[in-house]
Write an enzyme that holds these catalytic residues in place. Sequence first.
Site, PDB file in Angstrom:
ATOM      1  N   PRO A 266       0.785  -1.175   0.027  1.00 41.40           N
ATOM      2  CA  PRO A 266      -0.071  -0.115  -0.109  1.00 41.40           C
ATOM      3  C   PRO A 266       0.762   1.367   0.011  1.00 41.40           C
ATOM      4  CG  PRO A 266       0.022  -0.838   2.190  1.00 41.40           C
ATOM      5  CD  PRO A 266       0.970  -1.933   1.467  1.00 41.40           C
ATOM      6  N   CYS A 267       2.353   1.183  -0.083  1.00 42.24           N
ATOM      7  CA  CYS A 267       2.734   2.620   0.188  1.00 42.24           C
ATOM      8  C   CYS A 267       2.782   3.562  -0.664  1.00 42.24           C
ATOM      9  CB  CYS A 267       4.258   2.252   0.740  1.00 42.24           C
ATOM     10  SG  CYS A 267       5.323   1.635  -0.459  1.00 42.24           S
ATOM     11  N   LYS A 268       2.221   3.366  -1.675  1.00 44.16           N
ATOM     12  CA  LYS A 268       2.127   4.370  -2.732  1.00 44.16           C
ATOM     13  C   LYS A 268       0.852   4.575  -3.180  1.00 44.16           C
ATOM     14  CE  LYS A 268       6.389   5.227  -4.038  1.00 44.16           C
ATOM     15  NZ  LYS A 268       7.388   4.997  -3.227  1.00 44.16           N
TER      16      LYS A 268
END
Lengths: 275, 369
Positions: free
Chosen positions: B314-316
């Site tokens: 999910p980091c982007k």
Amino acid sequence: MTDDKDVLRDVWFGRIPTCFTLYQDEITEREAEPYYLLLPRVSYLPLVTDKVKKHFQKVMRQEDISEIWFEYEGTPLKWHYPIGLLFDLLASNTALPWNITVHFKSFPEKDLLHCPSKDTVEAHFMSCMKEADALKHKSQVINEMQKKDHKQLWMGLQNDKFDQFWAINRKLMEYPAEDNGFRYIPFRIYQATTERPFIQKLFRPVAADGQLHTLGDLLKEVCPSVITPEDGVKKNQIMIHGIEPMLETPLQWLSEHLSYPDNFLHISIIPQPTD
Amino acid sequence: MGVGLGKEGWLRRRMTSPAKREVAPPLFRAGNVRQPPPHPPAHADGPQGWRGGRERRRRRRRRSLWKPPAIVKGEVEGAGLRRGSSFSLSLRVGDPRSPLGKPLPRGLGRGGSLAASSPASPAPPRFRALSVLATERGVKRSGMAENEFLEEKTFKQYCEKFIKHSEEIGDGWEWKNSKDCSDGYMSKTHFQTKNGTSVPEQFFSQAEEDDEGARNSDLNLDDFELYSDDSEVVGLTAAAEVIRYEYHVLYSCSYRVPVLYFRASFLDGRPLTLKEIWDGVHQFYKARLLQEPWSTITQQEHPILGQPFFVLHPCKTNEFMTSLLDNSEKDNSNINYITSWLSIVGPVVGLNLPLSYAKAMSQQDAKMD
């Protein structure tokens, strides 16, 4: 009066004496002797059990060997949890050495993640570090680091090199001068009796009035049932790295000094031993 | 201010300097989109030529029959994103054409989902043919307080509305509450054969939500036939080739975004390996995923169930959602974050959203006028 920085070394060099025994139903060509090893609390099983694997594979046939996995008293051990956390959560009040059973068959697909190589451990470790920094600094510090810094963190952990690791990790423990701490504290609270693997929520280290939040404040907010009532009997131990910190300890301090290398505070709630 | 060399001064500078970001090369350049200049001004009133260019691009975009989907190119000013950064998204959804201009082979986007829709029908002006932008009045953008992050409460509200429509069309999404805590997640299970044909749920005598996996003893293949989208009779398939997919949408409080967890198993309970999952990802997405490590599929522990699931990292998410939301705000339309997000990430792993999600939302909108 010890320097606070000595705590970092004590945490890093913590060890658990462990006895690995091959599962009795595994097929061997001759009897397998148990293997004794001191496990680093801050590391992960796949990183430190190469010798264990080799030792047992010597007495087995190649065709009987598939992915190795470990179990303690029937519970498969999650390799993606730090070793110290597994021990505190499952075995801290039993006699040493920690007796772990080694399996090479019937991998429990429903319980354990696969770990095909050390790269998997690295990816998981870096992913935890990134998540911790997302909480502490909105990912600013870790994203500013170069790839070689990330690599240095991993190599420091893998090769048990305190100075190499902390040369970079200290940057992740800093915060702007105008704040009194991190944005949010990266923590996870584990309790073996619940179905949910852990509790993780947003929690600030500093209150609106500038007071530092303590470990007790965190527990009251996030899992109040584990706190002993005023005149009640103590039901639980709240354990980090094998010790029970005082509930008055500032959470910011705990995060800076008692975090695991992945920058998370992994806190175990275990039943108070009766003796 | 103290540009001192002492630790404090250094710290202050460190913490306020903008993060350097790596810029991913664009997937491809649509003919009508001009490459933006390399160092755009951070403020709205930059040099006229640049601004004019963007206006032109925006006007051009509106006129086209279909929009380049979640590829968001060019600069994103202000809110949320690092100033002056430019990026392009790696995932394309709803684009019936591959980057080479050839139509996508079937395999994804079955069952009337967005990816299979033809570009021929002109989209109504407010409606974007790309990722299903459900317009929703009354859900204020400011509900997403603080730099475009999605708050957990807002996440639940969006999910509620999403599930409401799912119930209307029988799409199978439902909310599951966590046993020990106040949080929960959206869940959907569906069955599909290896070649991508959907298997209607009524052929399984027990509804899913059996965490042990579906039982193949319940499936009597003599009783039904499988149909492809063209209504050709595909014929009976061995039970071993039917795969049970389970999708969960959870909220990540660390990244303040939704995260897609999924797992797949054969009917005999055997879970698919990462390699088998990977083999099921369409060639088109595969190439892109390999370039962008942030969107890699990895196996992780489900934070509520504690079991192994696959996850799209999910980091982007915040980056591509921010620019989507910015654009929708400029057009004065509100969107359901979950619908848009899921329509972008879902197809990568075989999860498609029927177009009706967006249509229904705008109908609800019209009723509220």
